[in-house]
Scaffold this motif. Structure first.
Motif, PDB file in Angstrom:
ATOM      1  N   SER A  30       0.818  -1.147  -0.059  1.00  0.00           N
ATOM      2  CA  SER A  30      -0.078  -0.044   0.015  1.00  0.00           C
ATOM      3  C   SER A  30       0.973   1.358   0.055  1.00  0.00           C
ATOM      4  CB  SER A  30      -0.957   0.098   1.237  1.00  0.00           C
ATOM      5  OG  SER A  30      -0.059   0.067   2.427  1.00  0.00           O
ATOM      6  N   GLN A  31       2.085   1.206   0.292  1.00  0.00           N
ATOM      7  CA  GLN A  31       3.042   2.280   0.572  1.00  0.00           C
ATOM      8  C   GLN A  31       3.687   2.293  -0.667  1.00  0.00           C
ATOM      9  OE1 GLN A  31       5.013   2.976   4.381  1.00  0.00           O
ATOM     10  NE2 GLN A  31       3.474   2.007   5.392  1.00  0.00           N
ATOM     11  N   LEU A  32       4.023   1.584  -1.598  1.00  0.00           N
ATOM     12  CA  LEU A  32       4.879   1.557  -2.887  1.00  0.00           C
ATOM     13  C   LEU A  32       3.998   2.581  -4.008  1.00  0.00           C
ATOM     14  CD1 LEU A  32       5.538  -2.303  -3.387  1.00  0.00           C
ATOM     15  CD2 LEU A  32       6.594  -0.495  -2.036  1.00  0.00           C
ATOM     16  N   LEU A  33       5.153   3.442  -4.307  1.00  0.00           N
ATOM     17  CA  LEU A  33       4.801   4.549  -5.467  1.00  0.00           C
ATOM     18  C   LEU A  33       4.567   3.614  -6.605  1.00  0.00           C
ATOM     19  CD1 LEU A  33       7.271   7.839  -4.693  1.00  0.00           C
ATOM     20  CD2 LEU A  33       4.474   7.233  -4.146  1.00  0.00           C
ATOM     21  N   PRO A  34       3.779   4.111  -7.549  1.00  0.00           N
ATOM     22  CA  PRO A  34       3.571   3.658  -8.825  1.00  0.00           C
ATOM     23  C   PRO A  34       4.590   4.068  -9.830  1.00  0.00           C
ATOM     24  CG  PRO A  34       1.987   5.597  -8.683  1.00  0.00           C
ATOM     25  CD  PRO A  34       2.709   5.336  -7.275  1.00  0.00           C
ATOM     26  N   TRP A  35       4.863   3.231 -10.896  1.00  0.00           N
ATOM     27  CA  TRP A  35       5.961   3.453 -11.827  1.00  0.00           C
ATOM     28  C   TRP A  35       5.934   5.062 -12.402  1.00  0.00           C
ATOM     29  CZ3 TRP A  35      10.287   3.024 -14.128  1.00  0.00           C
ATOM     30  CH2 TRP A  35      10.475   3.481 -15.382  1.00  0.00           C
ATOM     31  N   LEU A 228      10.559  -4.029 -14.044  1.00  0.00           N
ATOM     32  CA  LEU A 228      11.521  -4.396 -12.995  1.00  0.00           C
ATOM     33  C   LEU A 228      10.741  -3.789 -11.725  1.00  0.00           C
ATOM     34  CD1 LEU A 228      14.791  -4.137 -14.213  1.00  0.00           C
ATOM     35  CD2 LEU A 228      13.672  -6.212 -13.546  1.00  0.00           C
ATOM     36  N   SER A 229       9.874  -2.447 -11.789  1.00  0.00           N
ATOM     37  CA  SER A 229       9.350  -1.683 -10.843  1.00  0.00           C
ATOM     38  C   SER A 229       7.993  -2.341 -10.159  1.00  0.00           C
ATOM     39  CB  SER A 229       9.132  -0.257 -11.307  1.00  0.00           C
ATOM     40  OG  SER A 229       8.086  -0.162 -12.139  1.00  0.00           O
ATOM     41  N   GLN A 230       7.561  -3.250 -10.938  1.00  0.00           N
ATOM     42  CA  GLN A 230       6.435  -3.744 -10.646  1.00  0.00           C
ATOM     43  C   GLN A 230       6.475  -4.952  -9.587  1.00  0.00           C
ATOM     44  OE1 GLN A 230       3.551  -2.358 -11.929  1.00  0.00           O
ATOM     45  NE2 GLN A 230       5.081  -0.955 -13.118  1.00  0.00           N
ATOM     46  N   PRO A 231       5.647  -4.871  -8.576  1.00  0.00           N
ATOM     47  CA  PRO A 231       5.661  -6.015  -7.588  1.00  0.00           C
ATOM     48  C   PRO A 231       5.164  -7.340  -7.792  1.00  0.00           C
ATOM     49  CG  PRO A 231       3.905  -4.622  -6.988  1.00  0.00           C
ATOM     50  CD  PRO A 231       4.527  -3.966  -8.165  1.00  0.00           C
ATOM     51  N   ILE A 232       5.635  -8.032  -9.017  1.00  0.00           N
ATOM     52  CA  ILE A 232       5.019  -8.993  -9.797  1.00  0.00           C
ATOM     53  C   ILE A 232       6.088 -10.364  -9.722  1.00  0.00           C
ATOM     54  CG2 ILE A 232       3.448  -7.677 -11.117  1.00  0.00           C
ATOM     55  CD1 ILE A 232       5.776  -8.073 -13.463  1.00  0.00           C
ATOM     56  N   PRO A 358      10.688  -0.067   2.315  1.00  0.00           N
ATOM     57  CA  PRO A 358       9.420  -0.216   2.315  1.00  0.00           C
ATOM     58  C   PRO A 358       9.058  -1.577   2.903  1.00  0.00           C
ATOM     59  CG  PRO A 358      10.275  -0.594   0.078  1.00  0.00           C
ATOM     60  CD  PRO A 358      11.463  -0.077   1.211  1.00  0.00           C
ATOM     61  N   PHE A 359       9.485  -1.886   3.945  1.00  0.00           N
ATOM     62  CA  PHE A 359       9.153  -3.104   4.730  1.00  0.00           C
ATOM     63  C   PHE A 359       8.972  -2.934   6.108  1.00  0.00           C
ATOM     64  CE2 PHE A 359      12.524  -3.774   1.548  1.00  0.00           C
ATOM     65  CZ  PHE A 359      11.523  -4.826   0.790  1.00  0.00           C
TER      66      PHE A 359
END
Length: 384
Positions: A30-35, A228-232, A358-359
């Motif tokens: 929820s705290q990760l900034l989008p690309w 690479l920036s996506q949490p996938i 971000p953990f």
């Protein structure tokens, strides 16, 4: 009289209540900034090119002076004589009146600067493994806090070929083999390596600024960087899991968090989730992910600084903004010594100037590492 070697490698007594490593975690999604909010370019001291240093070793290599070695040796002998376990070493119990100034500058440069340093000239052959380990961990207290590196609670790691099958990547940690390690980062803020003995050939180090790599990808391969920036990305935990935890993590490779770009990556741990793909628990890598892995490695190779660790060399590397790699190696035939490096994983917490991550454990003193249940810290004097 000095205590026997086993006294130094013993686990701490029950009264020792040191905080344990917090372990591996997925990010706070929820705290990760989008690309779309990632920077167009990273600037500052963390961005460097190979040409900045390849012809200028004075910028990153320090040769210990005789006076500095004597100071480290005096602290080492005093600690050995105390009989205390290795895991109890602190700055206070390992005083370095003048060397500490150099180490504190190095720590600042690891956290907010170029992110690497090489120190040469510790007399490890003269000291032997026990005293070398004491000296190394004592120096490490001025850089960060020890973290467990595996399911056994090892805060002193041993990078050594144990003849395990490097192709069994779902079970084997590659540092326990002689195989190549592709560009990656470890589960700590800083990793340190002290060379006790070299291989016959190979086993050499490469590092690359992940911020320089980011800028190159942003300019040449923006679609790759977006992937690479996506949490996938799913990372295997290879069975080093506490009760109730999933056997893998979902994460990204690059994060933009609190105004900084942070990198976390290891292709072996991504490749080894195949068994979870076969069980339908994890999606297979997409063509875009396969391409991103290929381009990322190629870019790291292109941007890398090469170095050879000689006996007595101590290397420090940031894991938040530097990728590192190792070439495959061939050991000396018996009875000659095999390649052997001591390894530390260190935390540099927020309370001591470390980056916000971000953990959920970002504010903890001993954030990251590999913690399995309540396994206590130990510091073995050889690989197990």
């Amino acid at each position: 009289m000095s205590p026997p070697p086993s006294a130094l490698s013993a686990s701490p007594p029950p009264a020792h209540k040191k905080e344990l490593t917090s372990g591996q975690h997925s990010p706070l999604f929820s705290q990760l900034l989008p690309w779309t909010q990632f920077p167009a370019e990273i600037t500052g001291r963390t961005v460097w090119e190979r040409r900045d240093y390849v012809e200028h070793p004075e910028k990153w290599v320090h040769v210990w002076t005789p006076e500095q070695v004597a100071e480290i040796e005096a602290a080492t002998e005093a600690y050995v004589a105390s009989g205390r376990p290795l895991v109890e070493i602190t700055r206070e119990s390992f005083p370095l009146p003048t060397v500490r100034i150099l180490l504190e500058r190095t720590r600042e440069d690891l956290v907010d600067g170029k992110g690497f340093a090489l120190f040469k000239g510790l007399p490890v052959e003269e000291w032997g493994v026990e005293r070398s380990a004491v000296a190394y961990m004592g120096l490490g207290t001025y850089v960060g806090h020890f973290l467990s590196q595996n399911a056994h609670g090892h805060v002193l790691g041993h990078v050594k070929d144990l003849f395990e099958d490097s192709s069994a990547i779902d079970r084997v940690r590659i540092y326990r083999t002689n195989a190549r390690q592709y560009f990656h980062s470890d589960d700590s803020d800083v990793v340190g390596l002290l060379c006790l003995s070299r291989a016959l050939s190979g086993g050499e180090s490469d590092i690359a600024s992940s911020h320089r790599v980011y800028n190159v990808l942003r300019r040449r391969h923006p679609a790759v960087l977006e992937t690479l920036s996506q949490p996938i990305w799913h990372f295997d935990r290879k069975g080093e899991v506490s009760r109730g935890q999933a056997p893998y993590l979902r994460a990204a490779v690059f994060y933009c968090y609190r105004g900084r770009v942070i990198s976390k990556w290891d292709p072996y741990f991504v490749r080894s989730v195949t068994r979870f793909v076969e069980q339908g628990l994890v999606p297979p890598l997409t063509p875009a992910q396969e391409e991103a892995m290929k381009v990322l490695e190629e870019t790291c190779v292109e941007e890398s600084l090469h170095m050879v660790l000689d006996v007595g060399d101590l290397q420090w590397v940031s894991n938040n903004h530097v990728f590192h790699a190792r070439t495959a190696y061939t050991d000396h035939p018996p009875p000659a010594k095999r390649r052997h490096l001591l390894r530390l994983w260190l935390s540099t917490p927020e309370s001591e100037g470390g980056w916000e991550l971000p953990f959920w454990d970002s504010a903890k003193e001993k954030r990251g590492g590999i913690q399995v249940d309540e396994m206590p810290e130990v510091a073995p004097l050889d690989a197990e």
